[in-house]
Write a protein that holds these residues in place. Structure first.
Motif, mmCIF file in Angstrom:
data_model
loop_
_atom_site.group_PDB
_atom_site.id
_atom_site.type_symbol
_atom_site.label_atom_id
_atom_site.label_comp_id
_atom_site.label_asym_id
_atom_site.label_seq_id
_atom_site.Cartn_x
_atom_site.Cartn_y
_atom_site.Cartn_z
ATOM 1 N N MET A 60 0.820 -1.206 0.000
ATOM 2 C CA MET A 60 0.000 0.000 0.000
ATOM 3 C C MET A 60 0.860 1.265 0.000
ATOM 4 O O MET A 60 0.503 2.264 -0.629
ATOM 5 C CB MET A 60 -0.916 0.022 1.227
ATOM 6 N N ALA A 61 2.024 1.195 0.687
ATOM 7 C CA ALA A 61 2.899 2.370 0.742
ATOM 8 C C ALA A 61 3.313 2.825 -0.658
ATOM 9 O O ALA A 61 3.320 4.026 -0.954
ATOM 10 C CB ALA A 61 4.132 2.072 1.592
ATOM 11 N N ALA A 62 3.612 1.850 -1.553
ATOM 12 C CA ALA A 62 4.051 2.190 -2.913
ATOM 13 C C ALA A 62 2.914 2.860 -3.688
ATOM 14 O O ALA A 62 3.132 3.815 -4.442
ATOM 15 C CB ALA A 62 4.534 0.940 -3.638
ATOM 16 N N GLU A 63 1.689 2.355 -3.486
ATOM 17 C CA GLU A 63 0.518 2.914 -4.154
ATOM 18 C C GLU A 63 0.278 4.354 -3.686
ATOM 19 O O GLU A 63 0.003 5.247 -4.502
ATOM 20 C CB GLU A 63 -0.701 2.031 -3.815
ATOM 21 N N ILE A 64 0.398 4.572 -2.379
ATOM 22 C CA ILE A 64 0.204 5.925 -1.822
ATOM 23 C C ILE A 64 1.268 6.880 -2.361
ATOM 24 O O ILE A 64 0.968 7.995 -2.785
ATOM 25 C CB ILE A 64 0.215 5.872 -0.273
ATOM 26 N N ARG A 65 2.518 6.414 -2.370
ATOM 27 C CA ARG A 65 3.603 7.257 -2.885
ATOM 28 C C ARG A 65 3.354 7.636 -4.345
ATOM 29 O O ARG A 65 3.599 8.771 -4.769
ATOM 30 C CB ARG A 65 4.957 6.554 -2.721
ATOM 31 N N ASP A 66 2.847 6.672 -5.121
ATOM 32 C CA ASP A 66 2.560 6.917 -6.532
ATOM 33 C C ASP A 66 1.485 8.007 -6.692
ATOM 34 O O ASP A 66 1.615 8.890 -7.552
ATOM 35 C CB ASP A 66 2.102 5.605 -7.180
ATOM 36 N N ILE B 66 5.396 8.088 4.218
ATOM 37 C CA ILE B 66 4.180 7.295 4.206
ATOM 38 C C ILE B 66 4.063 6.595 5.555
ATOM 39 O O ILE B 66 5.043 6.025 6.045
ATOM 40 C CB ILE B 66 4.203 6.223 3.087
ATOM 41 N N SER B 67 2.875 6.659 6.158
ATOM 42 C CA SER B 67 2.690 6.121 7.506
ATOM 43 C C SER B 67 1.282 5.533 7.574
ATOM 44 O O SER B 67 0.304 6.274 7.504
ATOM 45 C CB SER B 67 2.860 7.288 8.485
ATOM 46 N N GLY B 68 1.180 4.218 7.694
ATOM 47 C CA GLY B 68 -0.135 3.589 7.672
ATOM 48 C C GLY B 68 -0.815 3.909 6.355
ATOM 49 O O GLY B 68 -0.220 3.763 5.284
ATOM 50 N N SER B 69 -2.054 4.394 6.415
ATOM 51 C CA SER B 69 -2.786 4.748 5.199
ATOM 52 C C SER B 69 -2.763 6.251 4.957
ATOM 53 O O SER B 69 -3.671 6.810 4.342
ATOM 54 C CB SER B 69 -4.220 4.233 5.290
ATOM 55 N N SER B 70 -1.699 6.901 5.435
ATOM 56 C CA SER B 70 -1.559 8.354 5.272
ATOM 57 C C SER B 70 -0.200 8.708 4.693
ATOM 58 O O SER B 70 0.742 7.926 4.760
ATOM 59 C CB SER B 70 -1.711 9.056 6.621
ATOM 60 N N ALA B 71 -0.135 9.906 4.123
ATOM 61 C CA ALA B 71 1.130 10.429 3.615
ATOM 62 C C ALA B 71 1.273 11.881 4.051
ATOM 63 O O ALA B 71 0.289 12.616 4.095
ATOM 64 C CB ALA B 71 1.161 10.361 2.093
ATOM 65 N N ALA B 72 2.497 12.278 4.388
ATOM 66 C CA ALA B 72 2.826 13.679 4.625
ATOM 67 C C ALA B 72 3.956 14.002 3.665
ATOM 68 O O ALA B 72 4.888 13.205 3.520
ATOM 69 C CB ALA B 72 3.264 13.907 6.074
ATOM 70 N N PHE B 73 3.860 15.125 2.968
ATOM 71 C CA PHE B 73 4.924 15.437 2.008
ATOM 72 C C PHE B 73 5.134 16.936 1.883
ATOM 73 O O PHE B 73 4.225 17.738 2.089
ATOM 74 C CB PHE B 73 4.641 14.810 0.639
ATOM 75 N N HIS B 74 6.369 17.283 1.570
ATOM 76 C CA HIS B 74 6.792 18.664 1.396
ATOM 77 C C HIS B 74 7.056 18.850 -0.088
ATOM 78 O O HIS B 74 7.771 18.049 -0.683
ATOM 79 C CB HIS B 74 8.073 18.884 2.223
ATOM 80 N N PHE B 75 6.436 19.845 -0.696
ATOM 81 C CA PHE B 75 6.645 20.064 -2.130
ATOM 82 C C PHE B 75 6.638 21.561 -2.405
ATOM 83 O O PHE B 75 6.210 22.362 -1.573
ATOM 84 C CB PHE B 75 5.585 19.331 -2.965
#
Lengths: 122, 122
Positions: free
Chosen positions: B1-7, B70-79
């Motif tokens: 799931m982490a790869a899918e979220i990152r995508d 990516i953490s569990g079913s969540s993502a935090a990102f800086h862009f």
């Protein structure tokens, strides 16, 4: 309020580096909730939060605030924790999100996973 | 799931740069909630979310993903989003947090404030 929130974030990152459990707990509201990492069981209230930070206070570590964004009564920030174990270092740089009320942290969520650990020789 | 979220996070950042409103909306669940920036009135559901992104789709801009956790079913990102207006550029680099279900974004919160705008000559 933004300046006050930024100040607590800076204190938090510095205190995590020192392993200063009591001072970290004092930044939190009595009924605060800590979910670190997100997706795991949250720690609710001062006693549970104290146990969580006490578990890592003895580790030799240094921390650095990379960047912080303040938005309304919340903050999101990227910081690094480098832990030294003998000749080895482990670096983790989570993104944390905190919500504030009356100058205290009421909610903290830390975003990171096992894949984010960077291992190297000190 | 982490790869899918990152995508999805990578797609999101690229699509915001293109101003591809329909494709951005398609990343969201039907009843998703967008709060951007945190502390302002949230946009609820596809129609409201479409209006929000359509308002900025005409701007000439480029985006870059700085870091994602990516953490569990969540993502935090800086862009970063750099918008060009004539000879001038405006850069904003928020920290966004997204929650996912069934591969779709169900909740997005963007952390930034007016103080984070960086103005410069292109």
């Amino acid at each position: 309020m933004a300046a006050e929130i930024r100040d607590v974030v800076e204190q938090y990152v510095a205190l995590v580096g020192k392993g200063a459990t009591d001072e970290i707990v004092a930044l939190y509201a009595e009924d605060a909730v800590v979910e670190d990492p997100v997706g795991t069981e949250p720690h609710r209230g001062h006693e549970a939060i104290r146990k969580f930070y006490a578990a890592i206070e003895g580790l030799e570590k240094r921390t650095e605030l990379i960047t912080a964004r303040i938005s309304g009564s919340s903050a999101a920030f990227h910081f690094s924790v480098v832990t030294t174990v003998g000749d080895n270092e482990v670096e983790l740089s989570p993104i944390d999100v905190m919500t504030f009320a009356d100058g205290k942290i009421t909610d903290m969520k830390a975003y990171w996973s096992q894949e984010d650990f960077i291992f190297r020789t000190a």
